[in-house]
Design an enzyme around this catalytic site. Structure first.
Site, short mmCIF file in Angstrom:
data_model
loop_
_atom_site.label_atom_id
_atom_site.label_comp_id
_atom_site.label_asym_id
_atom_site.label_seq_id
_atom_site.Cartn_x
_atom_site.Cartn_y
_atom_site.Cartn_z
N HIS A 102 -3.09 8.01 6.06
CA HIS A 102 -3.29 6.69 5.46
C HIS A 102 -4.70 6.23 5.81
O HIS A 102 -5.43 5.74 4.95
CB HIS A 102 -2.24 5.71 5.97
CG HIS A 102 -2.22 4.42 5.23
ND1 HIS A 102 -2.09 4.34 3.87
CD2 HIS A 102 -2.32 3.13 5.67
CE1 HIS A 102 -2.11 3.06 3.49
NE2 HIS A 102 -2.25 2.31 4.57
N HIS A 128 -9.81 1.86 -0.17
CA HIS A 128 -8.35 1.72 -0.13
C HIS A 128 -7.87 1.15 -1.46
O HIS A 128 -8.11 -0.02 -1.77
CB HIS A 128 -7.97 0.79 1.03
CG HIS A 128 -6.50 0.74 1.32
ND1 HIS A 128 -5.55 1.29 0.50
CD2 HIS A 128 -5.83 0.19 2.37
CE1 HIS A 128 -4.36 1.09 1.02
NE2 HIS A 128 -4.50 0.41 2.15
N CYS A 147 0.80 -1.23 0.00
CA CYS A 147 0.00 0.00 0.00
C CYS A 147 0.84 1.28 0.00
O CYS A 147 0.28 2.38 0.03
CB CYS A 147 -0.96 -0.01 1.19
SG CYS A 147 -1.99 -1.48 1.23
N LYS A 189 -9.78 7.93 2.08
CA LYS A 189 -10.21 6.54 1.89
C LYS A 189 -11.65 6.34 2.37
O LYS A 189 -12.28 5.35 2.01
CB LYS A 189 -9.27 5.59 2.62
CG LYS A 189 -7.89 5.44 2.00
CD LYS A 189 -7.07 4.40 2.74
CE LYS A 189 -5.68 4.24 2.12
NZ LYS A 189 -4.80 5.40 2.37
N PHE A 208 1.89 -3.50 4.00
CA PHE A 208 2.34 -4.81 4.47
C PHE A 208 3.84 -4.94 4.21
O PHE A 208 4.35 -4.53 3.16
CB PHE A 208 1.61 -5.93 3.74
CG PHE A 208 0.18 -6.14 4.18
CD1 PHE A 208 -0.37 -5.40 5.21
CD2 PHE A 208 -0.61 -7.09 3.56
CE1 PHE A 208 -1.68 -5.60 5.61
CE2 PHE A 208 -1.92 -7.31 3.95
CZ PHE A 208 -2.46 -6.57 4.98
N GLU A 246 -1.51 5.47 13.66
CA GLU A 246 -1.19 6.68 12.89
C GLU A 246 -1.44 7.93 13.72
O GLU A 246 -0.66 8.89 13.68
CB GLU A 246 -2.02 6.70 11.61
CG GLU A 246 -1.56 7.74 10.61
CD GLU A 246 -2.22 7.60 9.25
OE1 GLU A 246 -1.83 8.36 8.35
OE2 GLU A 246 -3.11 6.74 9.08
#
Length: 416
Positions: free
Chosen positions: A308, A345, A167, A340, A404, A319
């Site tokens: 994010h 996403h 991502c 998002k 990830f 975050e």
């Protein structure tokens, strides 16, 4: 090398394909008005799937951007990438007949690549045997092909490869393109990310991980709810976002419109866990500090943070904690939202579509909202611009992404 002594890198074109539109004006109009692009998934049968919602680019037609035969040979992620790149090049006003194509490069990545191709060709192998597997399967599914197809389309012979970092792919692509330009290896870079993982196999994998929202299948537009205490997982989106980056010298020489400066970039890793963010958030905090340093900026300069903000329990709390670590008491005064909540996403395209949001904030003075923020979470107590856009004269935007593998990226854009 100090910020002042480096060649500046500027944004001169933007292209987007998403559930909220295929042109910048439509996309931004929807984002700034808090419109959700999330709906019930209809590209495959969701019977038996725990998550049934997503942000599909429903009206997209690849043959509007590619020769039908060429489109048939490529995966949907490449279709989306080519379309976004063409929109960005048109937006930039570039004429490659007047450019030195040896000094124009492409860096468009994908977090997953040709998921639809993998799924369909696996079915062919199992049901019909090896001879029925397409000879185009391998080039269609690998994640570098979008960059190659875009280069072939325009005859571009400069630096060309792909980033694959889950991502953070889209923001890594932009950051690395920035460095290519500053190193002097190109004058123009077409950079961004593309993803088309709304498939049965893609959903099955993420559902098995229990990563996706399942509690709002009957009310899709409320399913992506970053920072809200009732958030229960991310909502997948699909699409592509590509930006044209140039050295400031080159852009000014051709009289280009400059939309923003890509001033700061950093890439770090948590070195903690494959899928979970580090509890102390050290990697992202380090990344934010490094990107500000790269931009020659301070925390006081930041007028907006595009988070994010995945709508997962762990990401949003981590975050928030990282922003507090870096910004201290100022964290409560800096507007931060997650778009998002509207796009879903986009995985490998998340960083580049959110970079376009950053540029539009600088252009318009409008900060987009986090929609579906209804019930505050005590662990998420910052200013998330809830539910309605806000006008503000912003001169510098930070946008962050996590992926990830523990990857973190942070980009800083300045008003042109």
């Amino acid at each position: 090398m100090s910020y002042q002594s480096r060649e500046r890198v500027v944004v001169t074109g933007m292209g987007v394909i998403s559930s909220l539109g295929e042109d910048i004006d439509t996309f931004w109009g929807n984002i700034s008005n808090g419109v959700s692009g999330i709906s019930a998934v209809d590209s495959f049968d969701t019977e038996g799937f725990t998550s049934k919602v997503g942000g599909q680019a429903r009206d997209f037609d690849a043959t509007q951007y590619m020769d039908p035969k060429e489109a048939k040979r490529n995966d949907r992620y490449t279709h989306l990438a080519v379309a976004a790149a063409k929109n960005a090049v048109t937006h930039s006003g570039l004429d490659f007949d007047k450019e030195n194509v040896d000094r124009v490069g492409v860096l468009v990545g994908s977090g997953i690549g040709g998921m639809d191709t993998i799924e369909k060709q696996s079915r062919n192998l199992i049901e019909k045997g090896p001879r029925r597997v397409s000879p185009f399967m391998i080039p269609a599914l690998i994640s570098n092909i979008a960059s190659g197809v875009i280069a072939i389309e325009y005859g571009l012979k400069g630096p060309n490869f792909a980033v694959v970092s889950a991502c953070t792919t889209g923001s890594h692509a932009l950051g690395e393109a920035k460095r290519i330009l500053q190193y002097g290896d190109a004058d123009v870079m077409i950079a961004g990310g593309s993803e088309a993982a709304i498939t049965a196999l893609g959903y099955a994998g993420f559902c098995s991980m229990k990563a996706m929202s399942t509690g709002f299948n009957d009310d899709p537009q409320r399913s992506s709810r970053p920072f809200d205490i009732d958030r229960d997982g991310f909502v997948m989106g699909e699409g592509a976002a590509v930006l044209v980056l140039e050295t400031e010298t080159h852009a000014k020489a051709r009289g280009a419109t400059i939309y923003a400066e890509l001033a700061g970039y950093s890439a770090t890793d948590d070195a903690f866990h494959i899928t979970a963010p580090a509890e102390d958030g050290y990697g992202l905090s380090l990344g934010m500090r490094n990107s500000l340093n790269d931009a020659g900026a301070t925390i006081e300069d930041v007028g907006y943070i595009n988070a994010h903000g995945t709508s997962t329990k762990y990401n949003d709390a981590t975050e928030t904690r990282c922003v507090k670590t870096v910004f201290g008491d100022l964290a409560y005064k800096v507007p931060m939202s997650s778009t998002k909540s509207m796009t879903g996403h986009l995985l490998g395209a998340a960083g580049s579509i959110e970079a376009i949001v950053a540029c539009q904030v600088l252009q318009t003075g409008v900060i987009p909202p986090t929609i579906n923020y209804e019930n505050p979470d005590p662990d998420c107590d910052l200013d998330y611009v809830p539910n309605e856009a806000r006008e503000s004269d912003v001169n510098l935007v930070m946008t962050n992404n996590l992926g990830f593998g523990g990857h973190n990226t942070s980009l800083v854009f300045k008003k042109a």
